[in-house]
Design a protein around this motif. Structure first.
Motif, PDB file in Angstrom:
ATOM      1  N   GLN A  41     -19.772 -64.476  -9.092  1.00 17.78           N
ATOM      2  CA  GLN A  41     -20.940 -64.016  -8.348  1.00 17.78           C
ATOM      3  C   GLN A  41     -20.485 -63.120  -7.204  1.00 17.78           C
ATOM      4  OE1 GLN A  41     -24.257 -64.496  -8.978  1.00 17.78           O
ATOM      5  NE2 GLN A  41     -23.541 -65.395 -10.917  1.00 17.78           N
ATOM      6  N   ARG A 147     -21.357 -54.112 -11.666  1.00 21.00           N
ATOM      7  CA  ARG A 147     -21.969 -55.081 -12.586  1.00 21.00           C
ATOM      8  C   ARG A 147     -22.718 -54.349 -13.692  1.00 21.00           C
ATOM      9  NH1 ARG A 147     -21.475 -60.316 -10.563  1.00 21.00           N
ATOM     10  NH2 ARG A 147     -22.473 -61.030 -12.466  1.00 21.00           N
ATOM     11  N   ASP A 153     -23.481 -59.015 -16.413  1.00 22.16           N
ATOM     12  CA  ASP A 153     -24.474 -60.095 -16.464  1.00 22.16           C
ATOM     13  C   ASP A 153     -24.503 -60.663 -17.886  1.00 22.16           C
ATOM     14  OD1 ASP A 153     -25.189 -59.857 -13.774  1.00 22.16           O
ATOM     15  OD2 ASP A 153     -26.545 -58.197 -14.218  1.00 22.16           O
TER      16      ASP A 153
END
Length: 791
Positions: A41, A147, A153
């Motif tokens: 994260q 990302r 993800d």
């Protein structure tokens, strides 16, 4: 099998969450072992470009870098060894948050201001590599969120497949199952045939068609392996736990993960002549891709050229024929190897590869050409080159052929405990690629080549239960008319016998039914043992013909641990004879050594003797109320002491032995003390006599004692049998209370003192009756056993 969730959803995308998908896969028999995020994260990290680097004025290992975010330039101090101008890397700007709640702030390193941080893969928890910055592709868009650019993800899902589900060792196979589970459409990749750009081929000879029914090869010229593997492919491989090596190897690995077909690329320049698929020669050497040199055996299938082996088929390629940076021409291989021919070969050479893992479990026999076209298309797209025609050598007779399977609706209802609609049966099976043809109350099901594990009706019913959901099947408890059955009072039972022996100081042991062949020979010499075809170990290769070897080994184990008083028993099967004429007989056996009583101030230290063990055996024999049916006869047994062995008989039939271990056997086993053993046929021990009530007499007993002189070789049991036979129906007790040999007695004879007790149920016995009976007894003893009254 480890795969990227997004890769799978590119094939089939049911509208469910990740958690729901994982739970459904596990319930369908594809148990999910782990779900790992593609990265940690973090936020505020973009694609950055290093514009320039300068040496830090006060630190040899630090560089002062100018880094572009696309709109601004920032000064960043970095100590990574691979930082250099022109490099594109993950750039954590001021305010960015890294895994572990680490927030980037403006800082000074050795007096030089640093506005951000350049990141490695480990710092973003993308992988464990921490030897430098994560280098991005040269065309990475500067300023884009990392990302988004790396599509982070996502999650890696690992499935622990059972050996019969080799069809799910690919994204295509998993997508097929997920599509059937959710009735969702599956979008397969389009694999067009690649038109040959030249006519060059290499001859292929399959000299072992039973082991390799199908082999495809193709020459691809003028590839450029300096071109990097595309980022999307590298990421899918990484999330499948496969390390990127070079474009050619990456593409073959990618096709294996995508379609389930292992492939291999050879350096064409290293192939002498053509390809020969053959069995290895004993002692043939091969240096594998990992640098290990192996000596091949004649039962190993190899891919070879006209002069040497190039690879172990279905396991690993050789180092000298492998693709290297300077390789310009490839020979691409795609084959089907029969699972039994490659099973265990990798392990026998100390190897385990993704290819061997799949081939041992089974690969779709019709997949080789599609995989060849898919790999060729990717190679031409990524590294360029010109492909030649495919050489296809197939032995159709040796390819697996699954016959259609009949599925009956009645059988489905019977096994699942519920009626399943015909439309639902067809939908579930068709979703797996099985073709169903409906008939009257049944279906004919054609099994595709990728479901080589389906051959029986129950296999299809298992698939229906799995896809429908085990948790949705109705729960029904068995119903039956259970009438109580009368217990046979004349028979004892094993649990009660166990309690009897425990009460007499024994402990129950459980030993293996298979023993060392040498131990078998020691206890039962001259008997051919029943040998196991695949024993656990060499010292557990023979089925026992007696329970004694296992018990004696357990006794040794206890004696070696300072347990001097051992009393153990075991119940179990003995195996006599060979297959086809094998007798499996339940037995009860025991082993005893040490002192008669446990150590204590009130107990003597006398060692146990034959008669102590005989008393234990008599307690067992008398358990079912039929002790008088058994007799102890002096006997011989190869494992027992010649002078301390009794054969136990019932109605003239041998039912067991009791005695001391033979001194030579004890010496061979390393036992330095006397060991007593017994073994009984369990069926004879539990077979008893139904007790009957007799009214108690109110009249006095009459007792007479006899002192008899018998020959030294006359058994006391024979004397007692003659007395009992002639004592009449009112004899209530007969006891041998003394045995004497020595002074005053002929050396060849012995004195037996016997007590007899009579009692009449309805009157008092008089002396005349008793004396007459006594005279009959003495006359019979003298006539039959030469036994007389002592004077």
């Amino acid at each position: 099998m480890k795969f990227s969730e997004k890769w799978l959803r590119g094939w089939v995308n049911p509208q469910v969450s990740r958690d729901e998908l994982v739970a459904r896969l596990s319930m369908a028999g594809l148990e999910v072992d782990s779900v790992t995020p593609a990265a940690g994260q973090f936020s505020g990290i973009i694609v950055g470009e290093v514009l320039s680097t300068e040496q830090h004025p006060d630190a040899d290992k630090l560089r002062v870098c100018q880094v572009s975010s696309g709109s601004e330039t920032f000064q960043v101090v970095c100590g990574a060894p691979n930082v250099r101008p022109g490099l594109k890397i993950p750039f954590a700007m001021i305010g960015a948050e890294l895994p572990g709640d680490f927030k980037i702030k403006k800082a000074k390193l050795r007096g030089v201001e640093s506005n951000g941080m350049l990141c490695s893969a480990a710092e973003l928890q993308i992988s464990e590599e921490n030897d430098g910055l994560l280098e991005l592709a040269a065309d990475a868009p500067v300023g884009q969120d990392i990302r988004v650019y790396l599509d982070l993800d996502d999650a890696s899902i690992e499935i622990g497949l059972t050996p019969n589900r080799g069809d799910c060792l690919s994204v295509a196979g998993l997508a097929r199952d997920v599509g059937a589970l959710y009735a969702a459409p599956v979008t397969r990749v389009t694999v067009p045939a690649v038109a040959p750009a030249h006519d060059e081929t290499r001859p292929v000879e399959v000299l072992a068609p039973a082991a390799c029914p199908r082999y495809l090869g193709r020459v691809i010229r003028n590839v450029d392996l300096s071109r990097p593997t595309p980022l999307w492919m590298v990421e899918r491989l990484r999330r499948s736990d496969v390390r990127s090596i070079d474009a050619a190897v990456d593409i073959t690995n990618y096709v294996m993960l995508e379609l389930g077909q292992p492939m291999h690329a050879f350096d064409l320049a290293e192939i002498n002549g053509g390809i020969r698929v053959r069995m290895a020669e004993d002692g043939e050497k091969l240096v594998l891709l990992d640098g290990q040199e192996v000596t091949l055996r004649s039962d190993t299938l190899v891919i070879a050229d006209h002069s040497r082996a190039l690879a172990i088929a279905g396991v690993m390629g050789g180092e000298h024929s492998g693709v290297a940076a300077g390789t310009r021409d490839l020979f691409l291989e795609s084959a089907f190897f029969e699972p039994i021919s490659v099973a265990g070969k990798a392990r026998s050479y100390g190897l385990h590869t993704d290819a061997s893992h799949r081939y041992e479990r089974g690969v779709d026999s019709q997949l080789a050409r599609e995989a060849m076209e898919r790999a060729t298309g990717l190679l031409l797209e990524i590294v360029g080159g010109e492909a030649g025609p495919i050489v296809d050598v197939t032995s159709a007779a040796d390819l697996p052929n699954v016959a259609p399977v009949t599925l009956r609706a009645e059988r489905v209802t019977q096994m699942l405990g519920m009626e399943m609609a015909s439309a639902e049966v067809e939908q579930l099976l068709n979703g797996l690629g099985l073709k169903t043809t409906a008939g009257e109350g049944q279906w004919q099901v054609e099994v595709p080549s990728h479901r080589f594990d389906i051959s029986l009706e129950v296999d299809l019913i298992e698939e229906l239960a799995r896809l429908y959901g085990y948790n949705r099947l109705p729960v029904r408890y068995p119903q039956a008319r259970l009438a109580p059955q009368a217990k046979a009072e004349a028979r004892g039972d094993l649990p009660a016998l166990r309690r009897l022996l425990v009460a007499r100081g024994f402990q129950e042991a459980i030993t293996y039914s298979f023993i060392e062949p040498k131990l078998f020979e020691l206890f039962t010499p001259g008997v051919e043992p029943l040998l196991l075809a695949n024993p656990i170990s060499s010292d557990m290769a023979a089925m026992r013909a007696s329970l004694w070897p296992g018990l004696v080994k357990a006794l040794q184990h206890n004696l070696n641990r300072q347990q001097d008083r051992v009393r153990m028993f075991e119940s179990g099967l003995r195996f006599v004879g060979q297959l086809g004429n094998l007798k499996q007989e339940p037995m009860l056996a025991g082993v005893v050594c040490g002192s008669r009583l446990p150590e204590g101030w009130a107990n003597s230290r006398d060692s146990i003797d034959f008669f102590d063990v005989k008393a234990d055996v008599e307690a067992v024999l008398g358990f079912s109320g039929s002790l008088t049916d058994f007799t102890f006869v002096a006997g011989k047994h190869p494992a027992l002491h010649p002078g301390q062995t009794a054969r136990i008989e019932r109605d003239g039939r041998e039912v067991g032995y009791v005695g001391a271990l033979h001194p030579e056997l004890a010496k061979t086993l390393g036992l330095d003390r006397t060991v007593y053993v017994f073994e009984l046929v369990l069926a004879d021990v539990v077979e008893g006599r139904l007790p009957k009530f007799h009214e108690l007499s109110k009249f006095p007993e009459v007792r007479r004692d006899l002192a008899l002189i018998a020959g030294g070789d006359v058994a006391s049991s024979s004397v007692m049998a003659v007395i009992r036979e002639n004592a009449g129906e009112w004899l209530t007790d007969l006891r041998l209370f003394d045995v004497y040999e020595g002074k005053g007695i002929d050396p060849d004879r012995k004195s037996l003192a016997v007590g007899l007790t009579w009692q009449h149920p309805s009157r008092t016995l008089n002396d005349e009756e008793v004396n007459a009976t006594m005279q009959n007894i003495l006359t019979s003893l003298e006539q039959r056993l030469n036994t007389t009254l002592r004077k």
